[in-house]
Design a protein around this motif. Structure first.
Motif, PDB file in Angstrom:
ATOM      1  N   THR A   1      -3.798   0.475 -10.761  1.00 46.79           N
ATOM      2  CA  THR A   1      -4.354   0.073  -9.468  1.00 46.79           C
ATOM      3  C   THR A   1      -5.060  -1.266  -9.606  1.00 46.79           C
ATOM      4  OG1 THR A   1      -4.681   2.402  -8.860  1.00 46.79           O
ATOM      5  CG2 THR A   1      -5.884   0.751  -7.584  1.00 46.79           C
TER       6      THR A   1
ATOM      7  N   TRP B   1       0.825  -1.209   0.000  1.00 49.12           N
ATOM      8  CA  TRP B   1       0.000   0.000   0.000  1.00 49.12           C
ATOM      9  C   TRP B   1       0.863   1.265   0.000  1.00 49.12           C
ATOM     10  CZ3 TRP B   1      -3.467  -3.312   3.304  1.00 49.12           C
ATOM     11  CH2 TRP B   1      -4.653  -3.632   2.633  1.00 49.12           C
TER      12      TRP B   1
ATOM     13  N   LEU C   1       2.019   1.634  -3.572  1.00 42.05           N
ATOM     14  CA  LEU C   1       0.938   2.056  -4.451  1.00 42.05           C
ATOM     15  C   LEU C   1       0.579   3.521  -4.231  1.00 42.05           C
ATOM     16  CD1 LEU C   1      -1.281   1.191  -6.525  1.00 42.05           C
ATOM     17  CD2 LEU C   1      -2.746   0.726  -4.549  1.00 42.05           C
TER      18      LEU C   1
ATOM     19  N   VAL D   1       1.865   5.446  -7.496  1.00 41.21           N
ATOM     20  CA  VAL D   1       0.731   5.675  -8.405  1.00 41.21           C
ATOM     21  C   VAL D   1      -0.039   6.933  -8.026  1.00 41.21           C
ATOM     22  CG1 VAL D   1      -1.446   4.754  -9.285  1.00 41.21           C
ATOM     23  CG2 VAL D   1       0.505   3.227  -8.972  1.00 41.21           C
TER      24      VAL D   1
END
Length: 571
Positions: A436, A130, A133, A137
């Motif tokens: 994602t 997480w 990400l 992103v």
């Protein structure tokens, strides 16, 4: 006019002063010398239902919507609104079935849920994932797309400077903790919605009357004109021969991969659920329902302007080859510049208000994101694996340091990789959703079975997360090595015109395939391990938890009715 004027700066300065002053007042009023980590990261017991609802929207609506989704509206039309409208129904489901499980079991972070339900290994792997990400992103995309927008409106500021200014403003708010973020988000959403509605109003008036005379009648005339002149932009469900089918593959947006995207985002995402985890069940549900109604409004703010920009572009209004135009030096129509190009047509003052709305969306989202990064790193990595005896004061201080470090990393990545990943001609919103989506099917499978099936095991969860990611990669590149043309008539194989017409499995369908395989794999692994007498850490789940109040039920039915009408009219 492709620069901000004095009147615009005055409007923006007013916005900045209001947010900064209110944030400081909230911080001083609710400051607690002996604040615990839960108080700092979650604002435990401090947020009202309206603060939770607006904070959810402020955290969700950002550059990816104003720039990315507006750009997708320019390219593919109203169909991109399915992300917003299906999210409204998803929020109802999350409020009814997900939030009670979290609150009943005193779960405050997503890795904590995984540790409590499965084991520490699964929790640590996902905590690291997480963080990766959110930074690689989310922070990267929000900072870069936001900077592109601001640079397009105020080219006197370079993209690099815009990235830094957005980061600094966001960190100032985030350092105050979730209380400051939650309550300043109320102001942010006010400017976000007001400025967005003003931009939509002016855009439709420009379609109706290019000379700039505004009226309510002109707005409705403009709306009618875009439905006629861009009639192909007003279909929610694409047919297989549509050039955008690979991005929104027909009925998958209603019965397929869109559910995976939304349930994962709204129900299994620290960045979002964190807003509700510090409240009681009734307050949390009321806030989430309020957010669901606000989601219904979002396409009016971010998608309609994109379609209006398309009509104006077809009339030749944006055919400029400079940095603020939509036709770049290489001759490519850059959809990410649709919204800022539109704002450049607004009158002085109104442009400043729309600029404030855009900044509010970006800053609120960034502040919420880095707070979630700090929460996961501090509570789920540092406290559990590095220093279990850390004091509450040390955890709070480390959280503040983590906020700054995460934002610095985001700035560097946005500056270095932003152009390559979301440069001219590329849909930034689709970049975020697709990448994602490499992880969301396995995560959702792991959460759903962890919630509602007591036999799910930790090894099964590992299969879903790690195996789900690997399967997503395989399905992404499989068409390059295998002839899957037999899937074409069923819509599971389509040309990606953004990738030189190469055949791909639409990423919504890839997510659906991976989700089904992950669930089946988890079931088989769990049953094998259960047969060997493996003990499982089940959560406390009682069907009474899912009972809702009459007011919540009425609100939910109303949302379903509105969605039914929207999809019937714009099918």
């Amino acid at each position: 006019m492709k620069t901000l004027q004095f009147g615009d700066y005055m409007v923006f300065a007013f916005y900045f002063v209001v947010v900064a002053t209110y944030g400081w007042w909230v911080y001083q009023r609710k400051k607690n010398v002996n604040a615990t980590s839960n108080d700092y990261f979650l604002a435990e017991g401090s947020l009202t239902w309206w603060a939770i609802g607006t904070s959810l929207i402020a955290s969700n609506i950002s550059a990816e919507q104003f720039i990315g989704m507006s750009g997708s509206g320019f390219k593919m039309g109203l169909a991109i609104s399915t992300y917003e409208w299906m999210a409204a129904l998803t929020l109802v489901i999350v409020a009814v079935f997900f939030i009670p499980v979290y609150l009943k079991n005193k779960i405050y972070t997503m890795p904590q849920f995984l540790h409590q339900r499965y084991n520490g290994t699964v929790a640590m792997i996902m905590a690291v994932f997480w963080l990766f990400l959110y930074i690689v992103v989310n922070l990267l995309s929000i900072l870069y797309l936001g900077a592109i927008a601001i640079h397009g409106i105020a080219p006197e500021f370079s993209i690099g400077i815009c990235i830094i200014l957005l980061a600094v403003f966001s960190v100032i708010i985030a350092l105050g903790g979730m209380k400051v973020i939650g309550y300043t988000d109320v102001i942010q959403v006010f400017f976000l919605i007001l400025g967005g509605l003003v931009a939509s109003y002016i855009a439709l008036n420009l379609v109706s009357n290019p000379n700039g005379h505004s009226s309510v009648g002109g707005m409705f005339s403009g709306l009618k004109q875009i439905t006629v002149q861009a009639s192909d932009h007003f279909h929610m469900i694409f047919e297989k021969d549509n050039h955008n089918y690979v991005d929104l593959p027909g009925l998958s947006v209603l019965i397929g991969g869109m559910w995976i995207t939304n349930l994962n985002y709204w129900g299994c995402n620290q960045y979002i659920t964190q807003r509700a985890l510090g409240a009681d069940l009734k307050t949390a549900r009321s806030g989430i329902l309020f957010a669901a109604f606000l989601k219904l409004l979002m396409p009016v703010i971010v998608v309609i302007p994109g379609i209006a920009a398309y009509v104006l572009y077809q009339r030749g209004m944006f055919h400029t080859a400079d940095a603020a135009g939509m036709l770049t030096h290489s001759g490519i129509t850059d959809v990410n510049k649709a919204y800022p190009s539109l704002l450049n047509l607004l009158p002085i003052g109104m442009k400043g208000l729309a600029f404030a709305a855009l900044t509010a969306a970006i800053v609120a989202s960034l502040a919420g994101k880095v707070n979630s990064i700090a929460t996961i790193f501090t509570l789920d990595i540092y406290k559990k694996a590095i220093n279990p005896e850390a004091s509450e004061k040390k955890l709070v201080n480390l959280g503040k340091i983590s906020v700054a470090v995460a934002m610095v990393l985001g700035v560097i990545l946005a500056y270095v990789l932003g152009e390559a990943l979301m440069g001219e001609g590329k849909q930034g919103f689709n970049y975020i959703q697709e990448y994602t989506g490499f992880f969301s099917p396995g995560i959702l499978a792991m959460f759903l079975l962890g919630f509602f099936w007591k036999k799910a095991t930790s090894n099964a969860a590992l299969f879903a997360t790690v195996g789900g990611f690997l399967l997503s990669v395989v399905f992404k590149f499989l068409p390059r090595f295998a002839d899957l043309s037999f899937l074409t008539p069923y819509g599971f194989y389509a040309k990606n015109y953004a990738n030189n017409g190469a055949y791909e499995i639409p990423f919504f369908d890839r997510m659906g395939f991976v989700f089904i395989i992950s669930v089946v794999g988890m079931y088989i692994i769990s049953m094998i391990e259960n047969s060997k007498g493996l003990r499982v850490n089940a959560l406390e789940v009682d069907t009474k938890m899912f009972k809702v109040t009459p007011g919540f039920a009425i609100g939910s039915v109303l949302i379903c009715a509105i969605l039914t009408v929207l999809y019937t009219v714009f099918w």
